[in-house]
Structure formats: C-alpha cells, structure tokens
Motif scaffolding. Sequence first.
Motif, short mmCIF file in Angstrom:
data_model
loop_
_atom_site.label_atom_id
_atom_site.label_comp_id
_atom_site.label_asym_id
_atom_site.label_seq_id
_atom_site.Cartn_x
_atom_site.Cartn_y
_atom_site.Cartn_z
N PHE A 111 5.51 5.48 -2.82
CA PHE A 111 6.02 3.95 -2.49
C PHE A 111 5.70 3.46 -1.28
O PHE A 111 5.43 2.28 -1.18
CB PHE A 111 7.41 4.07 -2.80
N ARG A 112 5.75 4.50 -0.23
CA ARG A 112 5.31 4.08 1.14
C ARG A 112 4.05 3.61 1.05
O ARG A 112 3.51 2.77 1.86
CB ARG A 112 5.85 5.17 2.06
N SER A 162 3.37 -0.01 -0.16
CA SER A 162 3.55 -0.86 0.78
C SER A 162 2.48 -1.15 1.82
O SER A 162 1.97 -2.12 2.01
CB SER A 162 4.86 -0.78 1.24
N TYR A 163 1.88 0.18 2.32
CA TYR A 163 0.91 0.20 3.42
C TYR A 163 -0.47 -0.31 2.74
O TYR A 163 -1.08 -1.09 3.40
CB TYR A 163 0.87 1.55 3.60
N ILE A 192 14.78 2.72 -2.73
CA ILE A 192 13.44 2.91 -2.03
C ILE A 192 12.87 1.36 -2.12
O ILE A 192 12.18 1.03 -0.83
CB ILE A 192 12.72 3.90 -2.55
N SER A 222 8.56 9.11 -2.91
CA SER A 222 8.97 8.45 -1.67
C SER A 222 7.60 8.10 -1.01
O SER A 222 7.33 6.94 -0.55
CB SER A 222 9.88 8.55 -1.01
N LYS A 273 11.30 -3.51 5.20
CA LYS A 273 10.30 -3.06 6.32
C LYS A 273 8.77 -3.79 5.97
O LYS A 273 8.14 -3.99 7.01
CB LYS A 273 9.76 -1.63 5.89
N SER A 274 8.42 -4.13 4.81
CA SER A 274 7.11 -4.52 4.61
C SER A 274 7.06 -6.19 4.09
O SER A 274 5.90 -6.79 4.22
CB SER A 274 6.52 -3.99 3.51
N THR A 306 7.56 -4.45 -6.39
CA THR A 306 7.45 -2.89 -6.04
C THR A 306 7.99 -2.15 -7.44
O THR A 306 7.32 -1.16 -8.11
CB THR A 306 8.22 -2.59 -4.98
N GLU A 341 14.43 -0.83 0.52
CA GLU A 341 14.15 -0.45 1.93
C GLU A 341 12.64 -0.81 2.25
O GLU A 341 12.48 -1.41 3.26
CB GLU A 341 14.25 1.04 1.89
N ASN A 342 11.82 -0.68 1.25
CA ASN A 342 10.60 -1.28 1.64
C ASN A 342 10.16 -2.65 1.52
O ASN A 342 9.46 -3.12 2.53
CB ASN A 342 9.48 -0.77 0.57
#
Length: 300
Positions: free
Chosen positions: A173-174, A177-178, A101, A170, A108-109, A116, A104-105
């Motif tokens: 975690f999302r 990042s945001y 995870i 998850s 994306k970020s 993280t 992947e973040n």
Amino acid sequence: MIKKLFLTILPLLMIACSSNQSVVRTSQPDPRKTTTPVTQRVKKPIYRPSTNKSTGVATQKPVASPAINNNTSTTEILEATTRVKVTAEMVLAYIEKYKNIAKENMVKSGIPASITLGQAILESGAGTGPLSMQANNHFGIKCHKEWSGPSIRYTDDEENECFRKYNEPSGSFRDHSYFLTSRPRYAALFQLEKDDYTAWAKGLKAAGYATDPKYPEKLIGLIERYQLGKYDAEVLGKEYVAVMPKKEIAYTDDVQKYTVVKGDTLYSISKRFNISIEELKRKNNLVDSALSLGQTIIVK
C-alpha cells in the motif's frame, strides 16, 4: 487297617479330580473393545463451486461448515493483474481489514482512499490472487529499475515478469502511494478533487496505469457498489452521500449496453431486456455465465 487307610485316601482323590475339571465362562469378551486406539480425522471445510440451475451462475458453497448468508455468497470475477472468483463477503472482509491503511495513505499522499481500496480489491482479487498471497503485493507493482528488495516471478503481460515482494501488505500500500506521487505522468491527478473518484479512475487510465480499456468502469463500479466513497468523506470531514451505481448506458448507434451491478445474473438481465441467455453470450463473446462487477455488456 486297610479299610481305615482307604477311607483316609478317598477324600484326597475326590479333591484332586475336582480340581482338574474345565472352567466354564458365563460371559464372552466384548468384541467392540480393543487395545488399539482409534484416530479421528478432522477435515477442514472444502469449498467447491456449484451452479445455480435457474441462472447458470457459479456460487461458492461450503461443505460441512456453517451456512453463509446467501446475500453475500454470489461469486464475482475480479481481473486485472490476476483473475479470481470471490464472494461479496470476502470483499467486505478485505475492506474492513485495509480501510484504515487506505485512509492513512490518503492523509499522507492525497490519493483518495476509495481509489486505493478499489484498486487493491481489483488488482489483488480481494487479497486472494497469487501475488498478494505469495508476495503481499496487492497492486501488481513490478520491480522496475529502482527496486533492490526481494521479488517474485509471475507471468502477466509477459512471461516471468519481476514483481516486488513485501514482508507485509502495508508495504505494498505504501509503495502504491509512492508510485503515483513520484511519477510525473500522474501529476495531473493531484489537481483533481480528493473525493472525485470518477475523475481519478479515468485519469489513471489516461496516464497509462492500466492496459485494460475497461479499467475505469471496473474501478468505478467497485467503488460505488461497496460505497468506498464514504472513506474519502471521513478523511475530509464531509457528509457522505451514497451514490447508486449506474445501470444503463444508451448509445446513439442503436447499440444498448448495460453495466453489471450487485445481484445481476445473465438470467435476470435476459428477462429485463427480453433477450435469451445464449444471445447475450453471443453478443458479448462470453464463454460462461460468470459476470464481474462493473462489466459492461451489450443487450441490444
């Protein structure tokens, strides 16, 4: 005639008498046998803290369960949003569960996977803290004005603060990042190299992410101890070079400090720097012998 009648009745009388005699049992019933079933209670392993007499450091030992590797059972204290004691084995299991995870973040970020994972371990106590257990909130993210989802009340900086609650980790975690990508105060972080976790850790503190003055060194200590930088290298397609944790920091004002790494105890540090355990506690205002990874203590 009477004699014949007597001889006829006599056998009948003898048979009747024999049938009235008591029966003698040759065996006794087994007292162990019972018609009531016996229920066996199976208890789950109970973990109780025990103290190593030679070091004074608490360790976790299971009761009535298979032995845990001694190399991974040393207790650490992780404290940020929460304060919990975990073993290295628990931290490694947490990394294995959430490393993908984090990677992947990062794609994306642009946030380093090492940052993280390190923050998640520190903030959630490797997934054992109350917010992560009850709300799947692994970063201690508060509600803020824009949050309209479910929440949970928890006392942190203030009493009964509002924290976000997620259906799955998850989601936490999302949101982490945001949270970093959407706020202008963190914009300078994204000008840094994606695998420079040291600069990111210090930048987070400078941007006001945490109130703990030792937050950067705690985060860096976790990343280096568990070699989390390798996940940054995997995402970037680089060769990973392991970085050994820094052990000592010398100051010009005759105060010498030491950064705690894997395997350290107050006993081993006292022997290394020729100082008593009680003196170490006094210099550092320690109430017990527990040490946390990345903790800096005065040794001189």
